[in-house]
Motif scaffolding. Structure first.
Motif, PDB file in Angstrom:
ATOM      1  N   ARG A  86      38.940  44.494  19.689  1.00 54.64           N
ATOM      2  CA  ARG A  86      40.216  44.010  20.231  1.00 54.64           C
ATOM      3  C   ARG A  86      41.021  43.255  19.173  1.00 54.64           C
ATOM      4  NH1 ARG A  86      39.236  41.683  26.321  1.00 54.64           N
ATOM      5  NH2 ARG A  86      38.932  43.702  27.317  1.00 54.64           N
ATOM      6  N   GLN A  87      40.332  42.425  18.381  1.00 52.88           N
ATOM      7  CA  GLN A  87      41.022  41.671  17.336  1.00 52.88           C
ATOM      8  C   GLN A  87      41.595  42.608  16.280  1.00 52.88           C
ATOM      9  OE1 GLN A  87      41.717  38.328  17.370  1.00 52.88           O
ATOM     10  NE2 GLN A  87      43.042  38.915  15.675  1.00 52.88           N
ATOM     11  N   ALA A  88      40.902  43.688  15.980  1.00 50.80           N
ATOM     12  CA  ALA A  88      41.399  44.664  15.009  1.00 50.80           C
ATOM     13  C   ALA A  88      42.709  45.282  15.485  1.00 50.80           C
ATOM     14  CB  ALA A  88      40.364  45.758  14.776  1.00 50.80           C
ATOM     15  N   GLU A  95      58.859  38.052  17.294  1.00 46.36           N
ATOM     16  CA  GLU A  95      57.644  37.385  17.730  1.00 46.36           C
ATOM     17  C   GLU A  95      56.594  38.429  18.086  1.00 46.36           C
ATOM     18  OE1 GLU A  95      58.589  34.901  21.014  1.00 46.36           O
ATOM     19  OE2 GLU A  95      60.110  33.795  19.914  1.00 46.36           O
ATOM     20  N   PRO A  96      55.367  38.267  17.575  1.00 45.14           N
ATOM     21  CA  PRO A  96      54.334  39.219  17.962  1.00 45.14           C
ATOM     22  C   PRO A  96      53.983  39.051  19.438  1.00 45.14           C
ATOM     23  CG  PRO A  96      53.419  37.493  16.566  1.00 45.14           C
ATOM     24  CD  PRO A  96      54.892  37.261  16.646  1.00 45.14           C
ATOM     25  N   ALA A  97      53.918  40.146  20.127  1.00 46.79           N
ATOM     26  CA  ALA A  97      53.597  40.107  21.552  1.00 46.79           C
ATOM     27  C   ALA A  97      52.087  40.067  21.736  1.00 46.79           C
ATOM     28  CB  ALA A  97      54.163  41.335  22.253  1.00 46.79           C
ATOM     29  N   GLU A  98      51.661  39.386  22.764  1.00 47.77           N
ATOM     30  CA  GLU A  98      50.245  39.373  23.086  1.00 47.77           C
ATOM     31  C   GLU A  98      49.891  40.688  23.751  1.00 47.77           C
ATOM     32  OE1 GLU A  98      48.554  36.016  24.965  1.00 47.77           O
ATOM     33  OE2 GLU A  98      49.985  34.649  24.064  1.00 47.77           O
ATOM     34  N   LEU A  99      48.662  41.119  23.549  1.00 53.54           N
ATOM     35  CA  LEU A  99      48.210  42.362  24.154  1.00 53.54           C
ATOM     36  C   LEU A  99      47.574  42.066  25.503  1.00 53.54           C
ATOM     37  CD1 LEU A  99      46.604  44.238  21.136  1.00 53.54           C
ATOM     38  CD2 LEU A  99      48.920  44.412  22.029  1.00 53.54           C
ATOM     39  N   ALA A 102      45.187  48.764  25.860  1.00 60.32           N
ATOM     40  CA  ALA A 102      46.029  47.596  25.594  1.00 60.32           C
ATOM     41  C   ALA A 102      47.495  47.967  25.727  1.00 60.32           C
ATOM     42  CB  ALA A 102      45.772  47.075  24.184  1.00 60.32           C
ATOM     43  N   THR A 103      48.272  47.030  26.280  1.00 64.84           N
ATOM     44  CA  THR A 103      49.723  47.184  26.340  1.00 64.84           C
ATOM     45  C   THR A 103      50.368  45.947  25.741  1.00 64.84           C
ATOM     46  OG1 THR A 103      49.798  46.262  28.572  1.00 64.84           O
ATOM     47  CG2 THR A 103      49.713  48.669  28.395  1.00 64.84           C
ATOM     48  N   SER A 104      51.566  46.145  25.211  1.00 62.99           N
ATOM     49  CA  SER A 104      52.343  45.056  24.638  1.00 62.99           C
ATOM     50  C   SER A 104      53.756  45.170  25.182  1.00 62.99           C
ATOM     51  CB  SER A 104      52.339  45.173  23.113  1.00 62.99           C
ATOM     52  OG  SER A 104      53.192  44.213  22.550  1.00 62.99           O
ATOM     53  N   ARG A 105      54.215  44.144  25.886  1.00 63.68           N
ATOM     54  CA  ARG A 105      55.529  44.152  26.535  1.00 63.68           C
ATOM     55  C   ARG A 105      55.708  45.394  27.424  1.00 63.68           C
ATOM     56  NH1 ARG A 105      57.336  42.556  21.093  1.00 63.68           N
ATOM     57  NH2 ARG A 105      57.753  40.347  21.150  1.00 63.68           N
ATOM     58  N   THR A 149      48.697  45.520  15.169  1.00 62.86           N
ATOM     59  CA  THR A 149      50.004  45.528  15.828  1.00 62.86           C
ATOM     60  C   THR A 149      50.891  44.377  15.394  1.00 62.86           C
ATOM     61  OG1 THR A 149      49.123  44.324  17.735  1.00 62.86           O
ATOM     62  CG2 THR A 149      49.174  46.721  17.893  1.00 62.86           C
ATOM     63  N   ARG A 150      50.320  43.423  14.657  1.00 62.27           N
ATOM     64  CA  ARG A 150      51.093  42.269  14.188  1.00 62.27           C
ATOM     65  C   ARG A 150      52.024  42.701  13.059  1.00 62.27           C
ATOM     66  NH1 ARG A 150      47.094  38.254  13.006  1.00 62.27           N
ATOM     67  NH2 ARG A 150      47.172  37.891  15.225  1.00 62.27           N
ATOM     68  N   PRO A 151      53.297  42.335  13.121  1.00 67.25           N
ATOM     69  CA  PRO A 151      54.206  42.706  12.032  1.00 67.25           C
ATOM     70  C   PRO A 151      53.789  42.020  10.733  1.00 67.25           C
ATOM     71  CG  PRO A 151      55.313  41.262  13.588  1.00 67.25           C
ATOM     72  CD  PRO A 151      53.961  41.554  14.152  1.00 67.25           C
ATOM     73  N   PRO A 152      53.953  42.691   9.603  1.00 68.82           N
ATOM     74  CA  PRO A 152      53.550  42.099   8.335  1.00 68.82           C
ATOM     75  C   PRO A 152      54.414  40.893   7.979  1.00 68.82           C
ATOM     76  CG  PRO A 152      54.683  44.167   7.968  1.00 68.82           C
ATOM     77  CD  PRO A 152      54.519  44.009   9.450  1.00 68.82           C
ATOM     78  N   SER A 153      53.810  39.929   7.319  1.00 68.39           N
ATOM     79  CA  SER A 153      54.555  38.748   6.900  1.00 68.39           C
ATOM     80  C   SER A 153      55.391  39.090   5.669  1.00 68.39           C
ATOM     81  CB  SER A 153      53.594  37.606   6.575  1.00 68.39           C
ATOM     82  OG  SER A 153      52.837  37.928   5.436  1.00 68.39           O
ATOM     83  N   ARG A 154      56.396  38.277   5.394  1.00 68.18           N
ATOM     84  CA  ARG A 154      57.249  38.522   4.221  1.00 68.18           C
ATOM     85  C   ARG A 154      56.453  38.425   2.930  1.00 68.18           C
ATOM     86  NH1 ARG A 154      63.034  35.617   5.313  1.00 68.18           N
ATOM     87  NH2 ARG A 154      63.718  37.074   6.907  1.00 68.18           N
ATOM     88  N   SER A 155      55.548  37.445   2.840  1.00 68.34           N
ATOM     89  CA  SER A 155      54.765  37.296   1.619  1.00 68.34           C
ATOM     90  C   SER A 155      53.847  38.493   1.415  1.00 68.34           C
ATOM     91  CB  SER A 155      53.953  36.001   1.637  1.00 68.34           C
ATOM     92  OG  SER A 155      53.059  35.991   2.722  1.00 68.34           O
ATOM     93  N   ARG A 156      53.322  39.021   2.499  1.00 64.12           N
ATOM     94  CA  ARG A 156      52.474  40.207   2.394  1.00 64.12           C
ATOM     95  C   ARG A 156      53.290  41.416   1.959  1.00 64.12           C
ATOM     96  NH1 ARG A 156      48.325  42.274   7.036  1.00 64.12           N
ATOM     97  NH2 ARG A 156      47.288  43.819   5.751  1.00 64.12           N
ATOM     98  N   GLU A 157      54.505  41.522   2.477  1.00 62.51           N
ATOM     99  CA  GLU A 157      55.389  42.620   2.063  1.00 62.51           C
ATOM    100  C   GLU A 157      55.740  42.514   0.580  1.00 62.51           C
ATOM    101  OE1 GLU A 157      56.881  45.418   3.512  1.00 62.51           O
ATOM    102  OE2 GLU A 157      55.201  45.067   4.868  1.00 62.51           O
TER     103      GLU A 157
END
Length: 103
Positions: free
Chosen positions: A77-79, A24-28, A40-43, A84-92
């Motif tokens: 911030r959105q960038a 799950e992508p963590a919120e920043l 920014a920090t994540s977890r 930091t978002r993990p790539p999706s399978r379709s994108r991979e």
């Protein structure tokens, strides 16, 4: 096994991990470190920062590599969120197809 158990071989503590936490992508979480620096920090881990220089908002990742320059703090911030978002399978799969065509 609890998070305070130790390994029989090394004597080092063994920590239980939540497998869902890695998928799950963590919120920043954002903090203003200085007048012109936002961190920014994540977890609880450092995720990157934004510096403000007159009209530009420059984004850096957790390794201090420059991601880009944006006209607003919200865009910067959105960038970092997108970076930091993990790539999706379709994108991979698309990425692998593109690379295989280059060979």
């Amino acid at each position: 096994m609890s998070s305070t158990d130790t390994s029989a071989r090394s004597g080092a503590p063994i920590h239980d991990r939540d497998p869902a936490a890695d998928t799950e992508p963590a919120e920043l979480a954002w903090r203003q470190a200085d007048e012109d620096v936002f961190v920014a920090t994540s977890r609880g881990e450092f995720a990157g920062f934004v510096t403000v220089d007159d009209t530009a908002h420059v984004v850096h990742d957790r390794h201090s590599r420059r991601i880009g320059c944006y006209p607003s703090l919200a865009a910067a911030r959105q960038a970092l969120v997108d970076a930091t978002r993990p790539p999706s399978r379709s994108r991979e799969r698309l990425h692998r197809r593109i690379l295989s065509r280059r060979r």
